[in-house]
Structure formats: structure tokens, C-alpha cells
Design an enzyme around this catalytic site. Structure first.
Site, PDB file in Angstrom:
ATOM      1  N   GLU A 325      28.921   4.734  51.036  1.00  0.00           N
ATOM      2  CA  GLU A 325      29.790   5.613  51.820  1.00  0.00           C
ATOM      3  C   GLU A 325      31.243   5.232  51.609  1.00  0.00           C
ATOM      4  O   GLU A 325      31.603   4.053  51.722  1.00  0.00           O
ATOM      5  CB  GLU A 325      29.475   5.508  53.320  1.00  0.00           C
ATOM      6  CG  GLU A 325      28.187   6.163  53.735  1.00  0.00           C
ATOM      7  CD  GLU A 325      27.968   6.117  55.250  1.00  0.00           C
ATOM      8  OE1 GLU A 325      27.147   6.906  55.731  1.00  0.00           O
ATOM      9  OE2 GLU A 325      28.604   5.295  55.933  1.00  0.00           O
ATOM     10  N   CYS A 326      32.084   6.207  51.317  1.00  0.00           N
ATOM     11  CA  CYS A 326      33.518   6.027  51.199  1.00  0.00           C
ATOM     12  C   CYS A 326      33.844   4.873  50.245  1.00  0.00           C
ATOM     13  O   CYS A 326      33.688   5.006  49.036  1.00  0.00           O
ATOM     14  CB  CYS A 326      34.144   5.841  52.576  1.00  0.00           C
ATOM     15  SG  CYS A 326      35.921   6.174  52.624  1.00  0.00           S
ATOM     16  N   GLY A 327      34.267   3.720  50.730  1.00  0.00           N
ATOM     17  CA  GLY A 327      34.550   2.605  49.853  1.00  0.00           C
ATOM     18  C   GLY A 327      33.346   2.205  49.026  1.00  0.00           C
ATOM     19  O   GLY A 327      33.467   1.842  47.843  1.00  0.00           O
ATOM     20  N   TYR A 329      31.031   4.215  48.013  1.00  0.00           N
ATOM     21  CA  TYR A 329      30.936   5.271  46.997  1.00  0.00           C
ATOM     22  C   TYR A 329      31.879   4.976  45.839  1.00  0.00           C
ATOM     23  O   TYR A 329      31.517   5.122  44.667  1.00  0.00           O
ATOM     24  CB  TYR A 329      31.281   6.601  47.671  1.00  0.00           C
ATOM     25  CG  TYR A 329      31.368   7.812  46.775  1.00  0.00           C
ATOM     26  CD1 TYR A 329      30.332   8.161  45.920  1.00  0.00           C
ATOM     27  CD2 TYR A 329      32.488   8.635  46.819  1.00  0.00           C
ATOM     28  CE1 TYR A 329      30.407   9.308  45.136  1.00  0.00           C
ATOM     29  CE2 TYR A 329      32.573   9.783  46.045  1.00  0.00           C
ATOM     30  CZ  TYR A 329      31.521  10.103  45.199  1.00  0.00           C
ATOM     31  OH  TYR A 329      31.600  11.243  44.424  1.00  0.00           O
ATOM     32  N   SER A 423      28.898   9.312  48.880  1.00  0.00           N
ATOM     33  CA  SER A 423      29.954  10.293  49.142  1.00  0.00           C
ATOM     34  C   SER A 423      31.034   9.616  49.962  1.00  0.00           C
ATOM     35  O   SER A 423      30.883   8.472  50.393  1.00  0.00           O
ATOM     36  CB  SER A 423      29.403  11.507  49.896  1.00  0.00           C
ATOM     37  OG  SER A 423      29.253  11.221  51.280  1.00  0.00           O
TER      38      SER A 423
END
Length: 435
Positions: A325-327, A329, A423
Site C-alpha cells: 500500500e502506498c509506500g 506499492y 496501489s
């Protein structure tokens, strides 16, 4: 339910520092407390945990179903602990659609509101300000005020006199002190684990709160909450595996505790490892979770973490489910470009290159519908907050379709290759049923 919501008219009033001071001061007095943070905050909960000695849960009135909020509150308060939740933004500020305010959370859990007012630029005007907030919604009970950033004894006297005229109790008065400010960076406060003198700061905040705080009154209004039905055994997000290895260090710190709580309640075993320390996920893990954080600040070290890299490539080759997730990803991608424009090679498990040199803020609640082949089967709520951008993408299947809080279609987001997916979205809860 016994508890308090620490809120403010707007962001910047000092409610985080006040909350930390209250948590530590109550802990000193032997009061059993359960800290909470309203909204999709990834950073403040670590400060709350440090101040209270207890893990902090998020309570998000927009992204979480009411039954999840009530269930987590009941579980968190086991042992008759007092729930102390710090609000987000201003008391009546919500998502883009106007829903999900801290005030909504106070009514759902039956919590009294303590309003933290930055009094540095006002005197008698504090009365109409507080009166307006206290009377805006009949079902929101503003039980008292903490005056923050008060300049002098004379200033305090004027503020108290004004509030006495509207019969609003003053719970505590905190003077102006530059030492009671926390440093910030692009996603909010600098993380708790990065503060070498955090304990001293919290103790100083507790001293400032304790000097004038009416703890007897504070605890009385905390115990005047309304009873709300709750059930611990509710439907929750399914864990991504039976034995989940979770990355946890200063580069991967944005992990919701309620997510881990939910996974454990669904029977998952959870272990932790540090990519920055070049650690590998547990050898018996059947899933690996890379949460968000600040990989852009540690990209060089991550690119050189050979044991971490080799273990992740091996896990992917063995078909272990990997989710970022985020970082997380960004680290699963081919490369990460730092603020100085230097590219660092990442794991190369997803065909994406991200850049912190080309910055643009992405912020808001999301409603996600999994696409065919995704790890998830049901529509979920999530939050997006980052400044990095995607500069290139290769071939890969999309993970979700997304909408914002207003229902605007944001198209397909995220990427998936086999059992590796990710994502920019931070998952929060299952979406509420329509209607």
C-alpha cells in the site's frame, strides 16, 4: 460508553499536544485509558501509544461502518478503560461530501467533547466561538474547554470571564510555549520513532496540562457517556493470508492497528520484519504486507538491502501473496526517484516507477471495487494521501476501480502481477451496504 473526544474548532489548535499531555497525565494518575484517533491518520496513533503505553486504534466515521467503530471501541475499552479519542481537523469538518465528522463520531459512541481552543489571538471573542460550536448540533455535547496558547494571567482572566458568561467550564489552561510544538514534514508530523527526545516532550506536555487541569471534572464528564450497543463478532476485512509477515520500521510505519486487530480476530498469525534492517519476512509466511510510510526518505538503504530483496523475490517466485500500500506499492515497483532526482532500484515485482521529485498531492477518501483476480472480493473504503507520482508503468492487470467521496469515477487503480499486487490506497474497512 466512558470516554472523551478531544476536538477543536480547526486544525492547528494544538489538540495533538494537548491529547498527548492528557494521556500521559491520566496514566500518571493510574487511570486506565484506551487511546484513539479519529479519521485516516497514520502518524498520530504512534504518539498516542507512546504517551499512554497502549496501542492506539483509528475510528473513522466516514470510512468505517458504524458496527466496526462500536465493536473496536468495546474491544479497546476492555477492563473498563476510558476511551480518549483525538479528533481530526475541526469538530464539524468531514469528507468532501460533508459526512464523517468528528462530531458524528461523538454521537455514535456517546462521547462528551472537550474543545481545545487556540486562544493566542483572541480574548472575549472566545465566548461566541465556543457558544457557536456548543450549540450547533443538539446531539453533540461540548462539555468543557481547554484553553491553549494563553499569553498571560491577565489574558487567562479575560478568557475565563467570557466563558463563565456562557456557563462553559474551563478544564485546563495551557500557556504559550514554543517547546510544545511538534516538527512536521510533507505527510504530517515527523514520526514518533524519529524523536530522540519524545519521552521528554510528552512529559513536558503532561506537566503543562496538569498544572491547571480539573481532573475530577474531566473524569466525571468522561463517565457520563451514553450506552451504545456493540458486538465484537462482526464482519471484517479478510486477512490476506493465514500467516502474514508485516514490514514495520520507519520506512513502513503507516499500518492501521485496527486492520491487524481484525486480521487476528479472523484467525491470522502476524509477524513483523524490518526491510531497513535488511530482514526477510518469516520463512513460514504465506502472505507479505508492505504498508505505507516514507520509503522516499530511505530509498538508498532499501535499494541496498540485499537480504530483503532476495527474500521478497524468492517469496514471489514461490507464489506467496504479496500486497503493498502506498509506500509499499512504490517499493514493489521497478524504481523510486527521490527528491533530488536520483533513481533507486526497487524490488521490480510490479511494472511501475514512482517519483518524489515530481510531486503532486493526492488526498481523499476512496471507495474501491476489486477487479477480477484481486485478493479481495467486496467493495471497500480506503484513503489516499501521497505526494509522489507515477512516471511510468508497464503491462499489468489493474487491481481496483475507484470513486472519491462524492462518487466521482477515478477509473482503475493499482497493479497486479500474479500473486503480487499493490496501489496507493490505504484500505480501511468493508463498504457500507447501499441505502
Amino acid at each position: 460508553m466512558s470516554g472523551l473526544l478531544i476536538a477543536a474548532p480547526s486544525s492547528g489548535a494544538g489538540k495533538t499536544t494537548v491529547t498527548l499531555g492528557l494521556l500521559r497525565a491520566l496514566r500518571r494518575r493510574g487511570v486506565a485509558i484506551a487511546p484513539g484517533k479519529a479519521g485516516p491518520d497514520y502518524i498520530d496513533p504512534a504518539f498516542h501509544a507512546a504517551a499512554s503505553g497502549t496501542p492506539c486504534l483509528n475510528f473513522d466515521p466516514w470510512a468505517m461502518r458504524p458496527e466496526l467503530i462500536s465493536a473496536n471501541a468495546a474491544l479497546h475499552r476492555s477492563g473498563d478503560r476510558i476511551l480518549v479519542i483525538e479528533a481530526m481537523m475541526g469538530l464539524f469538518d468531514g469528507a468532501a461530501d460533508g459526512k464523517g465528522t468528528a462530531a458524528d463520531l461523538s454521537t455514535q459512541l456517546g462521547l462528551s467533547v472537550v474543545l481545545v481552543v487556540d486562544a493566542s489571538r483572541m480574548s472575549q471573542s472566545v465566548a461566541p466561538l465556543v457558544s457557536g460550536f456548543a450549540g450547533f448540533r443538539a446531539n453533540v455535547r461540548v462539555a468543557g474547554v481547554i484553553l491553549n496558547k494563553v499569553g498571560s494571567e491577565r489574558h487567562e482572566a479575560m478568557l475565563r470571564q467570557a466563558l463563565e458568561a456562557i456557563r462553559m467550564p474551563v478544564i485546563a489552561v495551557i500557556g504559550s510555549d514554543k517547546a510544545l510544538a511538534l516538527p512536521e514534514r510533507h505527510l504530517g508530523l515527523v514520526q514518533a520513532v524519529e524523536h530522540a527526545t519524545l519521552e521528554n516532550f510528552i512529559d513536558q506536555a503532561a506537566d503543562a496540562v496538569s498544572e491547571t487541569c480539573n481532573f475530577e471534572f474531566l473524569l466525571r464528564i468522561a463517565r457520563q457517556g451514553l450506552n451504545r450497543p456493540s458486538a465484537a463478532n462482526i464482519d471484517r476485512l479478510m486477512p490476506i493470508g493465514a500467516r502474514i509477515a508485516v514490514a514495520r520500521d520507519v520506512a513502513f510505519a503507516f499500518c492501521y492497528e485496527h486492520m491487524l486487530l481484525g486480521w487476528r480476530r479472523r484467525g491470522a498469525d502476524i509477524s513483523f520484519f524490518s526491510p531497513l534492517a535488511d530482514e526477510a519476512p518469516a520463512g513460514d509466511a504465506d502472505a507479505v504486507y508492505l504498508p505505507g510510510g516514507y520509503p522516499e526518505l530511505h530509498a538508498g538503504r532499501l535499494s541496498q538491502a540485499q537480504n530483503f530483496r532476495a527474500s521478497m523475490l524468492d517469496a514471489a517466485a514461490r507464489g506467496i501473496r504479496i500486497y503493498g500500500e502506498c509506500g509499499g506499492y512504490m517499493v514493489l515497483g521497478d524504481g523510486l526517484i527521490d527528491a533530488e532526482g536520483r533513481r533507486h532500484e526497487m524490488l521490480g515485482l510490479l511494472p511501475v516507477v514512482t517519483s518524489y521529485a515530481e510531486r503532486r498531492r493526492h488526498l481523499g477518501y476512496r471507495r474501491l471495487t476489486p477487479l477480477d483476480g484481486a485478493f479481495f472480493a467486496r467493495t471497500m473504503t480506503a484513503h489516499e494521501f501521497h505526494y509522489s507520482t507515477v512516471v511510468s508503468e508497464g503491462e499489468g492487470k489493474r487491481l481496483f476501480t475507484a470513486q472519491d467521496a462524492l462518487g466521482t469515477d477515478l477509473g482503475a487503480v493499482g497493479l497486479r502481477r500474479g500473486q503480487v499486487a499493490g496501489s496507493y490506497m490505504h484500505l480501511i474497512d468493508l463498504a457500507r451496504a447501499a441505502g
